[in-house]
Write a protein that holds these residues in place. Sequence first.
Motif, mmCIF file in Angstrom:
data_model
loop_
_atom_site.group_PDB
_atom_site.id
_atom_site.type_symbol
_atom_site.label_atom_id
_atom_site.label_comp_id
_atom_site.label_asym_id
_atom_site.label_seq_id
_atom_site.Cartn_x
_atom_site.Cartn_y
_atom_site.Cartn_z
ATOM 1 N N THR A 119 18.133 28.682 23.482
ATOM 2 C CA THR A 119 18.898 28.031 24.062
ATOM 3 C C THR A 119 18.122 26.328 23.382
ATOM 4 O O THR A 119 17.125 26.088 23.766
ATOM 5 N N ARG A 120 19.172 25.662 23.293
ATOM 6 C CA ARG A 120 19.125 23.921 23.452
ATOM 7 C C ARG A 120 19.738 23.179 25.115
ATOM 8 O O ARG A 120 20.957 23.900 24.898
ATOM 9 N N ALA A 121 19.564 22.021 25.004
ATOM 10 C CA ALA A 121 19.705 20.777 25.806
ATOM 11 C C ALA A 121 20.715 20.115 25.003
ATOM 12 O O ALA A 121 19.999 19.207 24.825
ATOM 13 N N SER A 122 21.658 20.615 24.875
ATOM 14 C CA SER A 122 22.654 18.925 24.053
ATOM 15 C C SER A 122 23.337 17.723 24.658
ATOM 16 O O SER A 122 22.963 16.370 24.477
ATOM 17 N N ALA A 123 23.218 17.884 26.288
ATOM 18 C CA ALA A 123 23.455 17.061 27.273
ATOM 19 C C ALA A 123 22.011 17.245 28.357
ATOM 20 O O ALA A 123 22.387 18.391 29.029
ATOM 21 N N VAL A 124 21.461 16.754 29.332
ATOM 22 C CA VAL A 124 20.876 16.746 30.376
ATOM 23 C C VAL A 124 20.878 15.479 30.945
ATOM 24 O O VAL A 124 20.390 14.358 30.464
ATOM 25 N N PHE A 125 20.485 16.209 32.697
ATOM 26 C CA PHE A 125 20.648 14.861 33.379
ATOM 27 C C PHE A 125 19.654 15.373 34.807
ATOM 28 O O PHE A 125 19.325 16.161 34.648
ATOM 29 N N VAL A 126 18.646 14.540 35.451
ATOM 30 C CA VAL A 126 18.543 14.907 36.929
ATOM 31 C C VAL A 126 17.988 13.760 37.371
ATOM 32 O O VAL A 126 18.548 12.625 37.266
ATOM 33 N N THR A 127 17.940 14.200 38.286
ATOM 34 C CA THR A 127 18.834 13.430 39.145
ATOM 35 C C THR A 127 17.064 13.107 40.370
ATOM 36 O O THR A 127 15.877 13.182 40.069
ATOM 37 N N PRO A 128 16.973 12.013 41.536
ATOM 38 C CA PRO A 128 15.778 11.423 42.051
ATOM 39 C C PRO A 128 15.540 12.480 42.789
ATOM 40 O O PRO A 128 14.380 13.123 43.298
ATOM 41 N N ALA A 129 16.727 13.514 43.297
ATOM 42 C CA ALA A 129 15.581 15.108 43.676
ATOM 43 C C ALA A 129 15.442 16.134 43.542
ATOM 44 O O ALA A 129 14.775 16.822 44.332
ATOM 45 N N GLY A 130 15.191 15.675 42.133
ATOM 46 C CA GLY A 130 14.668 16.858 41.304
ATOM 47 C C GLY A 130 15.932 17.586 40.990
ATOM 48 O O GLY A 130 15.669 18.958 39.834
#
Length: 228
Positions: free
Chosen positions: A146-157
């Motif tokens: 699989t690939r992550a075409s868009a991805v984000f992370v928060t300061p809480a992980g």
Amino acid sequence: MLRPAAAAAAALALALLLASSIPANAKPSKHRTACQRLAGTDRAPAKSVKLVRRLNGDRGSDLLGCVLPAGRVRTIASSEHYDTADSRYHVVSVAGRFVLLSLAAGNQYAYIERTSVWDLRTGHRYTIASLCSPTGGGDCANGGSTRASAVFVTPAGRAVAAIVPAPDGAPSPSGPVTIAGFAPGGARSDLDSGPLAEIPPASLALRGNVASWTHGGAPRSADLKPPG
């Protein structure tokens, strides 16, 4: 106007007052921690962490990070460049002590990719998407590339990603696309799924803990933070 003796006494009193304001446990600069001494261009926007790239002996570099002031210095990624092997990494984003990282490596046998989240404080890592494609084509990830075409992370992980299948190392031209949320420990929960034409990965966004995207042109959203 103060007489010379009185002025000297006042100056001495002021010096003693300033000295008394210095914490008793304050350490001189030569006793700085390994994290504080970590030198180089800091690639992390957060003031609470350091993230530094250093050249290594494999014609590449190591990515070192730590949580200030005294966190353990960890090597979270490395690159190398040789005739038959090449690997590289890319810092996608940094949120607090969490680093969203993509890695790619290849040799004469296979090509691999991985998108993951690192916790600089604990050293824990969880994977969001990964692929393995052997030389000559195919899938060496048991059909699970699989690939992550868009991805984000928060300061809480917490993280959210638009994940697409990647047979033969290339994203499927039709999908499906899965919008998946991840807890700080890496537990995954699928929030939505549909054909690529209906869920464009570019529509995925994150504001605070709320992820948003579109499905068939209609807006959808999910709070990544569990209630309570």
